[in-house]
Design a protein around this motif. Sequence first.
Motif, PDB file in Angstrom:
ATOM      1  N   GLU A 329       0.822  -1.214   0.000  1.00  0.00           N
ATOM      2  CA  GLU A 329       0.000   0.000   0.000  1.00  0.00           C
ATOM      3  C   GLU A 329       0.853   1.261   0.000  1.00  0.00           C
ATOM      4  N   ARG A 330       2.048   1.160   0.532  1.00  0.00           N
ATOM      5  CA  ARG A 330       2.954   2.309   0.527  1.00  0.00           C
ATOM      6  C   ARG A 330       3.732   2.412  -0.788  1.00  0.00           C
ATOM      7  N   ALA A 331       3.580   1.426  -1.649  1.00  0.00           N
ATOM      8  CA  ALA A 331       4.353   1.369  -2.894  1.00  0.00           C
ATOM      9  C   ALA A 331       5.856   1.441  -2.598  1.00  0.00           C
ATOM     10  N   ASP A 332       6.262   0.725  -1.551  1.00  0.00           N
ATOM     11  CA  ASP A 332       7.666   0.707  -1.140  1.00  0.00           C
ATOM     12  C   ASP A 332       8.464  -0.120  -2.152  1.00  0.00           C
ATOM     13  N   PRO A 333       9.506   0.448  -2.762  1.00  0.00           N
ATOM     14  CA  PRO A 333      10.240  -0.273  -3.825  1.00  0.00           C
ATOM     15  C   PRO A 333      11.296  -1.237  -3.310  1.00  0.00           C
ATOM     16  N   ARG A 334      11.561  -1.265  -2.033  1.00  0.00           N
ATOM     17  CA  ARG A 334      12.647  -2.092  -1.526  1.00  0.00           C
ATOM     18  C   ARG A 334      12.324  -3.581  -1.682  1.00  0.00           C
ATOM     19  N   PRO A 335      13.317  -4.394  -2.058  1.00  0.00           N
ATOM     20  CA  PRO A 335      13.074  -5.822  -2.308  1.00  0.00           C
ATOM     21  C   PRO A 335      12.859  -6.605  -1.005  1.00  0.00           C
ATOM     22  N   CYS A 336      12.030  -7.627  -1.092  1.00  0.00           N
ATOM     23  CA  CYS A 336      11.753  -8.509   0.043  1.00  0.00           C
ATOM     24  C   CYS A 336      11.943  -9.961  -0.398  1.00  0.00           C
TER      25      CYS A 336
END
Length: 435
Positions: A329-336
Motif C-alpha cells: 500500500e505504501r508502494a515501497d520499492p525495496r526488495p523482500c
Amino acid sequence: MMRGIGWLGLYVAVAVVPLVFAVLGPQSANRGFWLEFSVALGFVGMSMMGMQFALVARFQAMAAPFGEDALVRFHRQISYVALAFILAHPVLLQVGGVDVARLLNLAQAPWRARFAVASVVLLLMLVATSVWRRRLRIRYEVWQVLHGVLSVLIVGFALAHMLLVGHYLGETWKKALWIVMTVALVGLLVWVRVIKPIGRLRRPWRIASVTAERGDAHTLGFEPVGHKGFRFQPGQFGWLVVDRSPFTVSAHPFSFSSSAERAEGVEMTIKVLGDFTSTIGQLAPGTRAYLDGPHGVFTPDRYEGPGFVLIAGGVGITPMVSILRTLAERADPRPCTLFYANRTLDDATFADELDALTARVDLTVIHILETAPPTWDGERGFLDQRILARHLPPRSEYQQYFLCGPGPMVTAVEDALAALAIPAERVHTERFNFV
C-alpha cells in the motif's frame, strides 16, 4: 541502544540500592563474612523478585528497546537467578553459624522464620507450576491467577520476614523504603489487572468478519465501537479478549495481519493450536472484543535497510503478511525475500495472496515443505543454512531480517544466519511463548 542500556542500569540500581541503604547508619560488630554475604543475597533476591512485576507490566517504553517477548524471556531466566540467591540465603546462614535447622521447626520457630519458610515454599511452587505447567495440565487461565496470587504472597511474606528480623532495617526510614518499594512493585499488578482493563472497557471493539483461511486458520476483522481505534506498525501484535470482560485473565497475544495503512479497523489471523484458538471459527460477527495494543518492536518501521528478509514458520506468517500488505500500500520499492516453512502446502496460510503480492511488491517467495508431493520442485525438508545460502539476496549482510515461528525453528535459523555472517543486530525475532 542507549535506552536499553538505561533500562538495564535502572534494573541493576533497583536491585542493589536497597542493599546499600541497608548498611547505612549505625551497625553492630562484624558478624562474619558468610553471615553478611547471606543477608546481602537475601536483599538482592528480594529486590529482583519484586521487579518481576515490572518486567511483565506491558510498559511499552520499557519493552521498546528489547521487544516484549524478550522481556518475558528475561523475566523467566532472571527468576532462576533470584531463586538461587534466595535459596543460598539460608544455606549460607547455616555456614555462618545460625542454626537454620532449628528455625525450620515451625511449631516453635519465631514468626520471622515462619514467614521466611512460607515465602520460599511458595516460590518453589511458583517456579514448578511455571516450568511444568503443561506437564501438570494446568490451564493457562488458572495458571495466570495462581501465578499472580503466589507472587504477591511470596513478596509479602518475604517483606514480613525482613521487617521482623530488623537487623538492617531497624530505622524507620529503612522500613518505609522497603514497604514503599514493595507496594509500588506489587501495585504494577493492579495496573495490569485493574487500571488498564478499565481503560479498555471504555474502548470496546466488535468482530466485523470471520474469514476461513488455508491451514486451519481464521482471520478476524475488528471494528472500534465508539472510538477511533488505534494505529499500529506492521509486524506488531495485541492482546485479545473475546466475548468476556476486559478484566478476565484469558487475554491472548496475536499479531495483526492487516495493513498498517488501514484506518477503519484491524485484523488478526489465528491458527487452531489450542483450546481458545479452536473456537475462533465459531465466533459470530457482532461479538464484543477488547484489544490491548499495539505492542512489540518486530517491525521494519523501526529498522532502516535496503531490503528485508522475512522468515516464517507456520502461523509465523501473520506478521509477515502485515508487513507485505503495508509495503504494497505504501508502494515501497525495496526488495523482500520471504522464506516460508510449512509441513505441507495445504498448511501454508496466505499462499495464494503471497503469489498475488509479487505483482505489488518486489517480492521473492521461497516455500519450504517438510512433506512435499512428488511433483514439487521447490525446497524440501527443514529450513536450514543450505537453503538460506541458496536464496539469500545479494549483499545479504545489509538486509534487515525478521524471523517468526516455532521456538526450535527460530533458534536453528538464528544459528544458521550467524554462520552465514549475518550481523546479529540485523536479525529480529518474535516468539509468542509468554509462559
